[in-house]
Design a protein around this motif. Structure first.
Motif, PDB file in Angstrom:
ATOM      1  N   ASN A 124      -7.533   6.884  -3.135  1.00 42.61           N
ATOM      2  CA  ASN A 124      -8.505   7.946  -3.390  1.00 42.61           C
ATOM      3  C   ASN A 124      -8.599   8.938  -2.231  1.00 42.61           C
ATOM      4  O   ASN A 124      -8.731  10.141  -2.454  1.00 42.61           O
ATOM      5  CB  ASN A 124      -9.887   7.361  -3.691  1.00 42.61           C
ATOM      6  CG  ASN A 124      -9.924   6.703  -5.055  1.00 42.61           C
ATOM      7  OD1 ASN A 124      -9.196   7.085  -5.969  1.00 42.61           O
ATOM      8  ND2 ASN A 124     -10.793   5.727  -5.209  1.00 42.61           N
ATOM      9  N   TYR A 164      -6.202   7.994   7.081  1.00 40.23           N
ATOM     10  CA  TYR A 164      -7.079   6.848   7.291  1.00 40.23           C
ATOM     11  C   TYR A 164      -6.757   6.193   8.625  1.00 40.23           C
ATOM     12  O   TYR A 164      -5.598   6.053   8.990  1.00 40.23           O
ATOM     13  CB  TYR A 164      -6.896   5.809   6.165  1.00 40.23           C
ATOM     14  CG  TYR A 164      -7.765   4.607   6.371  1.00 40.23           C
ATOM     15  CD1 TYR A 164      -9.086   4.614   5.966  1.00 40.23           C
ATOM     16  CD2 TYR A 164      -7.288   3.496   7.038  1.00 40.23           C
ATOM     17  CE1 TYR A 164      -9.905   3.526   6.208  1.00 40.23           C
ATOM     18  CE2 TYR A 164      -8.100   2.408   7.282  1.00 40.23           C
ATOM     19  CZ  TYR A 164      -9.404   2.435   6.861  1.00 40.23           C
ATOM     20  OH  TYR A 164     -10.213   1.370   7.110  1.00 40.23           O
ATOM     21  N   HIS A 211     -13.062  -0.850   9.370  1.00 39.41           N
ATOM     22  CA  HIS A 211     -12.788  -1.867   8.345  1.00 39.41           C
ATOM     23  C   HIS A 211     -11.399  -1.668   7.749  1.00 39.41           C
ATOM     24  O   HIS A 211     -10.849  -0.582   7.777  1.00 39.41           O
ATOM     25  CB  HIS A 211     -13.844  -1.837   7.232  1.00 39.41           C
ATOM     26  CG  HIS A 211     -13.730  -0.654   6.325  1.00 39.41           C
ATOM     27  ND1 HIS A 211     -14.217   0.597   6.642  1.00 39.41           N
ATOM     28  CD2 HIS A 211     -13.178  -0.530   5.101  1.00 39.41           C
ATOM     29  CE1 HIS A 211     -13.971   1.432   5.647  1.00 39.41           C
ATOM     30  NE2 HIS A 211     -13.341   0.787   4.704  1.00 39.41           N
ATOM     31  N   LEU A 212     -10.864  -2.754   7.227  1.00 41.54           N
ATOM     32  CA  LEU A 212      -9.582  -2.705   6.534  1.00 41.54           C
ATOM     33  C   LEU A 212      -9.852  -2.204   5.118  1.00 41.54           C
ATOM     34  O   LEU A 212     -10.692  -2.768   4.418  1.00 41.54           O
ATOM     35  CB  LEU A 212      -8.944  -4.093   6.505  1.00 41.54           C
ATOM     36  CG  LEU A 212      -7.513  -4.177   6.022  1.00 41.54           C
ATOM     37  CD1 LEU A 212      -6.596  -3.355   6.928  1.00 41.54           C
ATOM     38  CD2 LEU A 212      -7.042  -5.616   5.998  1.00 41.54           C
ATOM     39  N   PRO A 213      -9.171  -1.157   4.684  1.00 39.99           N
ATOM     40  CA  PRO A 213      -9.500  -0.555   3.398  1.00 39.99           C
ATOM     41  C   PRO A 213      -8.917  -1.332   2.218  1.00 39.99           C
ATOM     42  O   PRO A 213      -7.890  -1.993   2.330  1.00 39.99           O
ATOM     43  CB  PRO A 213      -8.826   0.809   3.485  1.00 39.99           C
ATOM     44  CG  PRO A 213      -7.602   0.530   4.298  1.00 39.99           C
ATOM     45  CD  PRO A 213      -8.065  -0.472   5.337  1.00 39.99           C
ATOM     46  N   ALA A 214      -9.576  -1.207   1.095  1.00 41.52           N
ATOM     47  CA  ALA A 214      -9.007  -1.673  -0.163  1.00 41.52           C
ATOM     48  C   ALA A 214      -7.961  -0.644  -0.578  1.00 41.52           C
ATOM     49  O   ALA A 214      -8.094   0.546  -0.268  1.00 41.52           O
ATOM     50  CB  ALA A 214     -10.098  -1.772  -1.227  1.00 41.52           C
ATOM     51  N   PRO A 215      -6.904  -1.061  -1.264  1.00 42.12           N
ATOM     52  CA  PRO A 215      -5.881  -0.094  -1.690  1.00 42.12           C
ATOM     53  C   PRO A 215      -6.460   1.086  -2.467  1.00 42.12           C
ATOM     54  O   PRO A 215      -6.048   2.229  -2.245  1.00 42.12           O
ATOM     55  CB  PRO A 215      -4.946  -0.934  -2.554  1.00 42.12           C
ATOM     56  CG  PRO A 215      -5.081  -2.312  -1.994  1.00 42.12           C
ATOM     57  CD  PRO A 215      -6.537  -2.429  -1.604  1.00 42.12           C
ATOM     58  N   ASP A 216      -7.425   0.842  -3.355  1.00 41.77           N
ATOM     59  CA  ASP A 216      -8.033   1.945  -4.118  1.00 41.77           C
ATOM     60  C   ASP A 216      -8.692   2.970  -3.207  1.00 41.77           C
ATOM     61  O   ASP A 216      -8.652   4.166  -3.477  1.00 41.77           O
ATOM     62  CB  ASP A 216      -9.074   1.416  -5.107  1.00 41.77           C
ATOM     63  CG  ASP A 216      -8.464   0.664  -6.264  1.00 41.77           C
ATOM     64  OD1 ASP A 216      -7.255   0.843  -6.531  1.00 41.77           O
ATOM     65  OD2 ASP A 216      -9.184  -0.107  -6.919  1.00 41.77           O
ATOM     66  N   GLU A 217      -9.312   2.514  -2.120  1.00 37.05           N
ATOM     67  CA  GLU A 217      -9.957   3.415  -1.174  1.00 37.05           C
ATOM     68  C   GLU A 217      -8.933   4.375  -0.563  1.00 37.05           C
ATOM     69  O   GLU A 217      -9.161   5.587  -0.496  1.00 37.05           O
ATOM     70  CB  GLU A 217     -10.650   2.613  -0.078  1.00 37.05           C
ATOM     71  CG  GLU A 217     -11.325   3.457   0.971  1.00 37.05           C
ATOM     72  CD  GLU A 217     -11.966   2.650   2.077  1.00 37.05           C
ATOM     73  OE1 GLU A 217     -12.514   3.279   3.001  1.00 37.05           O
ATOM     74  OE2 GLU A 217     -11.926   1.399   2.044  1.00 37.05           O
ATOM     75  N   LYS A 248      -8.062   2.653  10.589  1.00 33.84           N
ATOM     76  CA  LYS A 248      -8.912   1.459  10.609  1.00 33.84           C
ATOM     77  C   LYS A 248      -9.756   1.435  11.875  1.00 33.84           C
ATOM     78  O   LYS A 248     -10.928   1.057  11.840  1.00 33.84           O
ATOM     79  CB  LYS A 248      -8.080   0.189  10.517  1.00 33.84           C
ATOM     80  CG  LYS A 248      -8.945  -1.067  10.522  1.00 33.84           C
ATOM     81  CD  LYS A 248      -8.099  -2.322  10.451  1.00 33.84           C
ATOM     82  CE  LYS A 248      -8.969  -3.546  10.504  1.00 33.84           C
ATOM     83  NZ  LYS A 248      -9.318  -3.922  11.863  1.00 33.84           N
ATOM     84  N   LEU A 288       0.831  -1.202   0.000  1.00 34.11           N
ATOM     85  CA  LEU A 288       0.000   0.000   0.000  1.00 34.11           C
ATOM     86  C   LEU A 288       0.864   1.250   0.000  1.00 34.11           C
ATOM     87  O   LEU A 288       0.636   2.183  -0.764  1.00 34.11           O
ATOM     88  CB  LEU A 288      -0.942  -0.022   1.204  1.00 34.11           C
ATOM     89  CG  LEU A 288      -1.867   1.170   1.368  1.00 34.11           C
ATOM     90  CD1 LEU A 288      -2.754   1.348   0.141  1.00 34.11           C
ATOM     91  CD2 LEU A 288      -2.717   0.992   2.616  1.00 34.11           C
ATOM     92  N   ARG A 345       2.453   1.722  -3.386  1.00 34.17           N
ATOM     93  CA  ARG A 345       1.470   2.140  -4.377  1.00 34.17           C
ATOM     94  C   ARG A 345       1.127   3.615  -4.250  1.00 34.17           C
ATOM     95  O   ARG A 345       1.067   4.336  -5.247  1.00 34.17           O
ATOM     96  CB  ARG A 345       0.206   1.295  -4.241  1.00 34.17           C
ATOM     97  CG  ARG A 345      -0.822   1.680  -5.263  1.00 34.17           C
ATOM     98  CD  ARG A 345      -1.953   0.737  -5.334  1.00 34.17           C
ATOM     99  NE  ARG A 345      -2.959   1.274  -6.222  1.00 34.17           N
ATOM    100  CZ  ARG A 345      -4.162   0.798  -6.336  1.00 34.17           C
ATOM    101  NH1 ARG A 345      -4.507  -0.272  -5.661  1.00 34.17           N
ATOM    102  NH2 ARG A 345      -5.035   1.352  -7.141  1.00 34.17           N
TER     103      ARG A 345
END
Length: 60
Positions: free
Chosen positions: A51, A35, A42-48, A37, A3, A6
């Protein structure tokens, strides 16, 4: 790709991930927590996260 890698590759901004006790994850960019958690629940998706960082940078 991690992450952190990325975010840095896509957005060109130094990023720090802070991982604490099990289930804890904070994403920090430019000294600001982008961010949490613990706060989101919740554990985020990389795209979240990408963004969220992109939105933060646009507002800076």
């Amino acid at each position: 790709m991690s992450l952190k890698t990325r975010i840095e590759a896509e957005l060109g901004v130094p990023t720090r991930l802070r991982i604490g006790h099990p289930g804890s994850l904070d994403v920090i960019v430019n000294g600001r927590k982008i961010y949490s958690k613990q706060k989101s629940g919740h554990l985020p998706a990389p795209d979240e996260v990408v963004n969220l960082v992109r939105t933060e940078l646009a507002g800076a």
